[in-house]
Scaffold this motif. Sequence first.
Motif, mmCIF file in Angstrom:
data_model
loop_
_atom_site.group_PDB
_atom_site.id
_atom_site.type_symbol
_atom_site.label_atom_id
_atom_site.label_comp_id
_atom_site.label_asym_id
_atom_site.label_seq_id
_atom_site.Cartn_x
_atom_site.Cartn_y
_atom_site.Cartn_z
ATOM 1 N N CYS A 809 0.780 -1.187 -0.046
ATOM 2 C CA CYS A 809 0.171 -0.127 0.037
ATOM 3 C C CYS A 809 0.901 1.223 -0.110
ATOM 4 O O CYS A 809 0.508 2.219 -0.578
ATOM 5 C CB CYS A 809 -0.921 -0.005 1.269
ATOM 6 S SG CYS A 809 -2.229 -1.341 1.394
ATOM 7 N N GLN A 829 -8.703 6.356 4.000
ATOM 8 C CA GLN A 829 -8.574 4.913 4.065
ATOM 9 C C GLN A 829 -7.448 4.298 3.574
ATOM 10 O O GLN A 829 -6.660 3.423 3.834
ATOM 11 C CB GLN A 829 -9.921 4.046 3.678
ATOM 12 C CG GLN A 829 -11.145 4.517 4.302
ATOM 13 C CD GLN A 829 -12.079 5.469 3.243
ATOM 14 O OE1 GLN A 829 -11.220 6.744 3.060
ATOM 15 N NE2 GLN A 829 -12.973 5.161 3.067
ATOM 16 N N THR A 832 -4.217 5.531 5.507
ATOM 17 C CA THR A 832 -4.025 4.641 6.782
ATOM 18 C C THR A 832 -3.709 2.871 6.475
ATOM 19 O O THR A 832 -3.228 2.346 7.174
ATOM 20 C CB THR A 832 -5.275 4.536 7.848
ATOM 21 O OG1 THR A 832 -6.404 4.254 6.833
ATOM 22 C CG2 THR A 832 -5.431 5.909 8.228
ATOM 23 N N ALA A 833 -4.021 2.645 5.135
ATOM 24 C CA ALA A 833 -3.715 1.274 4.474
ATOM 25 C C ALA A 833 -2.035 0.897 4.735
ATOM 26 O O ALA A 833 -1.848 -0.241 4.716
ATOM 27 C CB ALA A 833 -4.185 1.129 3.256
ATOM 28 N N ARG A 839 -4.471 0.840 10.434
ATOM 29 C CA ARG A 839 -5.676 0.406 9.617
ATOM 30 C C ARG A 839 -6.746 -0.325 10.207
ATOM 31 O O ARG A 839 -6.792 -1.146 10.924
ATOM 32 C CB ARG A 839 -5.201 -0.186 8.166
ATOM 33 C CG ARG A 839 -4.769 -1.584 8.169
ATOM 34 C CD ARG A 839 -3.991 -1.664 7.014
ATOM 35 N NE ARG A 839 -3.864 -3.164 6.797
ATOM 36 C CZ ARG A 839 -3.062 -3.711 5.733
ATOM 37 N NH1 ARG A 839 -2.715 -2.878 4.619
ATOM 38 N NH2 ARG A 839 -2.863 -5.028 5.487
ATOM 39 N N ASN A 840 -8.006 -0.218 9.729
ATOM 40 C CA ASN A 840 -9.014 -0.822 10.258
ATOM 41 C C ASN A 840 -9.104 -2.255 9.644
ATOM 42 O O ASN A 840 -9.001 -2.664 8.552
ATOM 43 C CB ASN A 840 -10.405 -0.113 9.445
ATOM 44 C CG ASN A 840 -11.770 -0.537 9.860
ATOM 45 O OD1 ASN A 840 -11.759 -1.679 10.505
ATOM 46 N ND2 ASN A 840 -12.695 0.356 10.022
ATOM 47 N N GLU A 846 -15.041 -0.188 5.188
ATOM 48 C CA GLU A 846 -14.448 1.242 4.784
ATOM 49 C C GLU A 846 -15.078 1.734 3.553
ATOM 50 O O GLU A 846 -14.768 2.863 3.145
ATOM 51 C CB GLU A 846 -12.860 0.954 4.705
ATOM 52 C CG GLU A 846 -12.287 0.770 5.897
ATOM 53 C CD GLU A 846 -10.836 1.269 5.738
ATOM 54 O OE1 GLU A 846 -10.372 2.071 6.631
ATOM 55 O OE2 GLU A 846 -10.108 0.530 5.020
#
Length: 888
Positions: A809, A829, A832-833, A839-840, A846
Amino acid sequence: MKLTFRIQYRTVWGEYLCVILNEEVIELSTKDGNEWQGTAECRLPEGDSLVTYRYGVFRDGVCIRKELGAISHSFCIGNAQQSHLILCDCWRDLPAESYRYSSAFNGIYVPQQPNKLSDGVGSCITFRALCPGLSVKKQALGLIGSCDALGNWEYCRPLRMMEVQPNVWHLTLDAASLRYTFEYKFVAINVETGAVEEWECGSNRIFHIQPLLRGETYLPMETEVFFNLPQRKIAGSAIPVFSLRSEGSFGVGDFGDLKHFITWAAETGQQAVQILPINDTTMTGTWTDSYPYSSISIYAFHPMFVDLRQLPVLNDWKLAKQMEEERIRLNALPQVDYEEVNRLKQAYLKAVFQQEKELILSSEGLRSFFHDNEEWLMPYAAFCYLRDRFGTPDFHQWGEYSVYDEEKVQALCASDSEAYPEIAFHYFVQYELHIQLLDACNYGRSRGVIVKGDIPIGISRTSVEAWVEPYYFNMNGQAGAPPDAFSTKGQNWGMPTYNWNVMEKDNYQWWRRRFCKMAEYFTAYRIDHILGFFRIWEIPVHSVHGLLGQFVPSLPMSKEEIQSFGLRFQPEFMTKPFINDYILNTMFGERSEEVRQTFVQHVHHDIYEMRPEFDTQRKVEAYFAGKTDEADLNLKEGLYSLISDVLFVVDRDNPEMYHPRIAVQNDFVYRQLTGQEQEAFNRLYNHYYYQRHNDFWYREAMKKLPVLTQSTSMLVCGEDLGMVPDCVPWVMDQLQILSLEIQRMPKNPEHEFGHVSEYPFRSVCTIGTHDMSTFRGWWEEDRSVTESFYYRELGHWGDLPEHAPGWLCEEVVRRHLYSPSMLCILTWQDWTAMDESLRNPDIEIERINVPANPKHYWRWRMHITLEELMKQDAFNEKIRSMIAESGR
């Protein structure tokens, strides 16, 4: 005052040049069709007003071309002796690198008065120049030259010019003080010391002039001044306001959170924050109102974006305690509970209004806001009141108010009206939203962060605008988009299309007002679906899917023209659904007999037609209303497909004209053609969709977009995705509108993926948008596509990762940061990846929107708070260093 205009411009026979000054048109004359001149006595405003004007090309009394650009030519009224101005000009379209002139790349403009010489000065020279970006560096434009009046080239003695309008600089000198012929240069000077800091590149300028008579002021040609400036390239984040999460927000992001997010962006080296539309969408009070692209007002903001922390504290401590408990509960949810959030925030706002009503309504701030916005605010407040009173936004059901009547609305909004307390509540909410958004955006300017808004292409058919100004819209059509890889049936947005012929008559006033309102807050904006300004995909009101649409405006085909391609045209067969036993058996299997008995009727042999009660998709939709069984849903979709199985669509205005149905090559009716007929149809199809309309749509766009994009100084970005005709890049390049570049949606049909290193400078590059899956989500959608991207595009070898690891990423983010694009704006998103610990873990949650689902619930929120984000030192430092290393 006497004005003489001089300009060089080559015309063709029958054309002539005019000056357009206020409402006056001054015709110029020429001896050679190249050098034009004209003199006129004009009444000019009193005082120190700046007078602006443009040149236009006319034919038979009609202006056929006008100078482009938000910046007009200008001059200032001189001293008492100046009775004759001689203005030399050159035709000006957009300035070179016009993005530098936008409010996105300039500081807050402070108006300056032009220098005015004493009445004893008999003749003057006024220098005029365009130079952007100086205020950001705390500089001003100056003039320095070879005679004593111009400082004799001494770096500490330049003459400072005045910025009479943003990026436009003037300086008036006593002509008698200059020694002719002289040389000069423009320079950038320090606003505090007055010393020269930068010199313009190139040779010295040389000034030649004939002696001036007393009372004459000579204005040499305006010039663009460039210093040795590198191209501006910046990075930023895209996130919907509703998706923001802070420790103090009320279950949904608000304008206070936006200000906090801007802080995070600025401290990580980002200079742009892009949001989705923030207009009020309240229609039903249910989660279906979460769709941000269907607003009830193009001006009013959604009440859920009010930051309650900025309001007075509730005196009712029991209610305050209850609200705080609800806030904590809603804020802890992983996604927005749209209905609960809006119900409780509305109750809180009403409680504050009731408590502070007298103070609020008597405040100078609200009075001033109402005065400046009354034209839209009053109808909006009345609309909200009537929507709630009648329980529907469909104004056709409002009895005596179903047709907008200005006098009735004014009576409804009068201070002695029974409805006034509820009307005034909406004034209060919009005022709070205004000051909070203005504060956040001004804060962005102070931190050097562009706040980029989003202008939806459409409006709701149950909106204030549809109620107040219905003549601007075609209510018998539905706006949408033709099929693409993300939505094979096309998209039906359900919104009315625009009546461009009516809008053209007042020079697109409706759009200009809308853009000017946006410019109060934003310094850049995204035009949603810019293709709609060339042509819109209009779907008949009886359709659910988008396949039976046609482009408006367009050039339909006659029967004779269709046949000229070698295809025998049979209206009965080609414009109605083709249905036979094979199709029914193939599409519906074991339910085919049910379809025969209920939905279709036999015509002859094995040919059928839809029964009259089911011959449109809307009729089928009504039949299946409330049925949620998967088998019934599949049957409904099959019937939709059956109805759209036509080869040609009849033109909406002329039943003798036709359009080839979009993407029909995938349907049964196309397979009924012989090989020769298919070949003829494909020739016709390719001509119609890819060649026929280029010049026509170019002219349509150039009627509208120059007027709209130049009505403000905001930086203009266009969402140019989808079925893009060749003329779109022509217009966007001519008007210097930034394109949108997405690697997984390449614009070159020969490429499987976009080549990031080849993106144009005037573009916004991103990994994905709100309408797409995140990079991590896309990675897991189709392994064959992922494999091609990993090995061929990124050049990796070895095992293909099942999930997108953080390092991968990060590599994709870096490639985008190093692209040539002016703006690199990535979704939060995708930022943060890069960090696997941050990350989530839930990839699916997302995703913001699924375009193929018209009933999608827009509810994604950040999974951590902004306060927690600010504490992620390693992650934030990584972003900061990546941006710095990329030269952004």
